[in-house]
Design a protein around this motif. Sequence first.
Motif, short mmCIF file in Angstrom:
data_model
loop_
_atom_site.label_atom_id
_atom_site.label_comp_id
_atom_site.label_asym_id
_atom_site.label_seq_id
_atom_site.Cartn_x
_atom_site.Cartn_y
_atom_site.Cartn_z
N ASN A 156 -7.86 -14.70 -45.51
CA ASN A 156 -6.90 -14.94 -44.43
C ASN A 156 -5.44 -13.96 -44.73
OD1 ASN A 156 -4.59 -16.97 -43.02
ND2 ASN A 156 -6.09 -15.74 -41.72
N LEU A 157 -5.92 -12.67 -45.34
CA LEU A 157 -4.76 -11.97 -45.53
C LEU A 157 -3.99 -11.31 -44.33
CD1 LEU A 157 -3.47 -10.73 -48.38
CD2 LEU A 157 -5.02 -8.89 -47.94
N VAL A 158 -2.74 -11.79 -44.42
CA VAL A 158 -2.01 -11.30 -43.07
C VAL A 158 -0.59 -10.80 -43.72
CG1 VAL A 158 -0.76 -11.89 -40.97
CG2 VAL A 158 -3.03 -13.23 -41.62
N GLU A 159 -0.49 -9.32 -43.65
CA GLU A 159 0.57 -8.71 -44.45
C GLU A 159 1.02 -7.60 -43.68
OE1 GLU A 159 -0.72 -7.40 -48.27
OE2 GLU A 159 -2.07 -5.82 -47.35
N GLY A 160 0.26 -7.16 -42.63
CA GLY A 160 0.88 -5.94 -41.81
C GLY A 160 0.65 -4.80 -42.51
N ASP A 206 10.55 -7.76 -29.46
CA ASP A 206 9.29 -7.91 -29.02
C ASP A 206 8.74 -8.78 -30.16
OD1 ASP A 206 9.32 -6.23 -26.85
OD2 ASP A 206 9.03 -4.43 -28.28
N GLY A 207 9.45 -9.47 -31.11
CA GLY A 207 8.64 -10.45 -31.92
C GLY A 207 8.02 -9.57 -33.08
N GLU A 208 8.05 -8.40 -33.23
CA GLU A 208 7.66 -7.54 -34.27
C GLU A 208 8.36 -7.92 -35.74
OE1 GLU A 208 5.57 -3.94 -32.04
OE2 GLU A 208 7.64 -3.93 -32.63
N GLN A 262 0.57 -11.87 -36.39
CA GLN A 262 1.13 -13.11 -37.22
C GLN A 262 0.65 -14.19 -36.67
OE1 GLN A 262 5.43 -12.86 -35.93
NE2 GLN A 262 5.51 -10.55 -36.06
N LYS A 263 0.08 -14.20 -35.62
CA LYS A 263 -0.63 -15.44 -34.96
C LYS A 263 -2.09 -15.68 -35.74
CE LYS A 263 1.40 -14.39 -30.56
NZ LYS A 263 1.05 -14.33 -29.07
N LEU A 285 4.17 -16.99 -40.60
CA LEU A 285 3.88 -15.69 -40.15
C LEU A 285 3.34 -14.64 -40.69
CD1 LEU A 285 7.33 -15.40 -38.18
CD2 LEU A 285 5.47 -16.61 -37.46
N THR A 286 3.24 -14.91 -41.94
CA THR A 286 2.57 -13.96 -43.04
C THR A 286 1.64 -14.88 -43.98
OG1 THR A 286 4.27 -13.87 -44.66
CG2 THR A 286 4.27 -12.09 -42.96
#
Length: 650
Positions: A285-289, A535-537, A558-559, A520-521
Amino acid sequence: QFTEFHPELDWFTIKGEHVEVHYHNGAERTAKVVAKIADEVWEPICSLYDYEPDKVHYVIKDIDDYSNGATYFFDNKIEIWTSALDFDLRGTHNWLRNVISHEFTHMVQIQAAMKLSRSVPAVFLQMINYQEERRPDLLYGYPNYVISYPIATVNVPAWFAEGTAQYMRQEFDYDNWDSHRDMILRSYVLDGNMLTWNEMGVFGKTSLGNESVYNSGFALTRYIAQKYGEDKISEITKKLGKLGNFTIDAAFEDVLGKDGNEIYTEWQNYLVEDYTKRTEKIKSNLVEGEKIADKGFGNFYPTFRKDGKKIYYISNKSSDYFSPSSIFEYDIETKEEKALVGGVRSTYSWIPGQNKILYSKITEDNPDWYNVHDLFIYDIDEDDEIRLTNNLRANQPNISNDGSKIVFIFQKDGTTNLGVVDIDGSNFNALTNFSNGEQVYNPKFSNDDSFIIFDYSYHQTRDIAKVNTDGTGYEFVIKTEKDERNPVFDKNGNIIYASDETGIYNIYSFNPSTKEKKQLTNVIGGAFMPDVNDDGELTYSGYTSTGYKIFYIKNEEQKEVIPTASYVWRKNPPLDMSKPKGDIDQFDIASLKNFNDYETPEYTKTKYSGAFSSLTFFPFIRFDNYNTENTFWQRIKPGLYVTSNDMLNR
């Protein structure tokens, strides 16, 4: 410059049971706390190594905005700078408790490892050869080469010296295996980028390379203490003092029955298996952008411009160190970047409605050439820099949303506080009045400019606090046993911040009204210093095995974070076990761990009258063939260098 004597200052001395502390006017609080700590940690640290040094002299300096400690183990002198360490590769701990114990461990451990006494640091073998021509009208001919080779009487490799100094006595808990240290080692291990056994022996010539030696040394020292027993640290130290041992491999063989490469490989294999297992859930579940800036190992403080289309950040790019950094602009649409302002390492802030940027930087353009932070504004259109403050020691600035005020941190005698000035640098006012070594960081105005939010620390880790812009209403906003830092506000007043809640720093949002928190990450390295646009970025500084990079992550990504897909944190790594030497119970560890440095004993202050190190001897044997008629034995010339130094380098 940091070691120079400053005759313009009045210097004083106070004496403890085992130490003398020398300090200048303005640093008295720090000096008293140092004397107290130095006496309290003396016996537990000496006990670990079965060695006690002679009286130690501490020299305290609050002259420059510089944070460090330095041990002169041949002179029995330790220099301490009062400014607390705020370093992006280290966690936050009580500065004086940490640095005094660290430097005193250097003193004890290195002296315990000496082959002779500290009075004989080295023996020199020398040779002087001369040009063939001899002239009777000259007393000496001209040497055409000179060779001088020192044989040191101490040979402690960098990783072991720094590893044991960070280990100090683990029961103190003044330094520990925190989330920053774990982040650095974890990133190296998982990317197959660990320092080699030989690389650990010397410092790495860059900010990241140097810290990696500290980090790896601390980790390997902990591994040895947990697997083979804490007493082996002392035994290895003593074996380094054996006349026939010139490497730590030989000392390992004597104590552990294995050489350095065997121990290193054993430790490395364990780490690879262990970190791989503990990060399995994150990898699913890697969330890093998106990584948008990866050149250099020091990329910090990303912020959006008001329209959200450009990101600004600090970077050291190709420099070997963090300090020679600059402000860069990154265009999200074109993915192009350019340098804006050079020589800036601090946070920065735009003046609303103007093409001017505020920042802090160290300058020596001060009375007596002190190196301190002050506030500057750079006009990009006019290519002109204006200095706003003078000798205020102002750092980490932020401009109010109406463009009228600047908030910043400033320091004195080892304590930092929040200050505020008008946009032109006038009308200074202190917002907080801490006076006992408390530290504050990263102040930011609220959306309506009614209060300031900031990081706070005294003992371990950081919490997030607030204070009204008139100095009233100081209170904590987020306070846990974990580390929370780098808060900013989104347009709705939610706090966006970094926390090591899972054992890895990630970015979170917190609603002050509902107390709702969202992750968020979900990264493997670490996520710090967030900023958010309308914009929430998000943009943030993310740690990888090659240093800090800048990341950009859109709202929808982020979600995707699954909070349960987290790291398996180990409280006492690497093996989660202890094999203590068995001597610690004779000391009052509870009082050392739960210290109260708001109170210090009464010390008698006297004017500094001079204190000198004991005599140091450097024997030499020189082969000097100036007189060609001399026999071989007549050309052998033994001698002796003798030195002693004033503790203040006068």
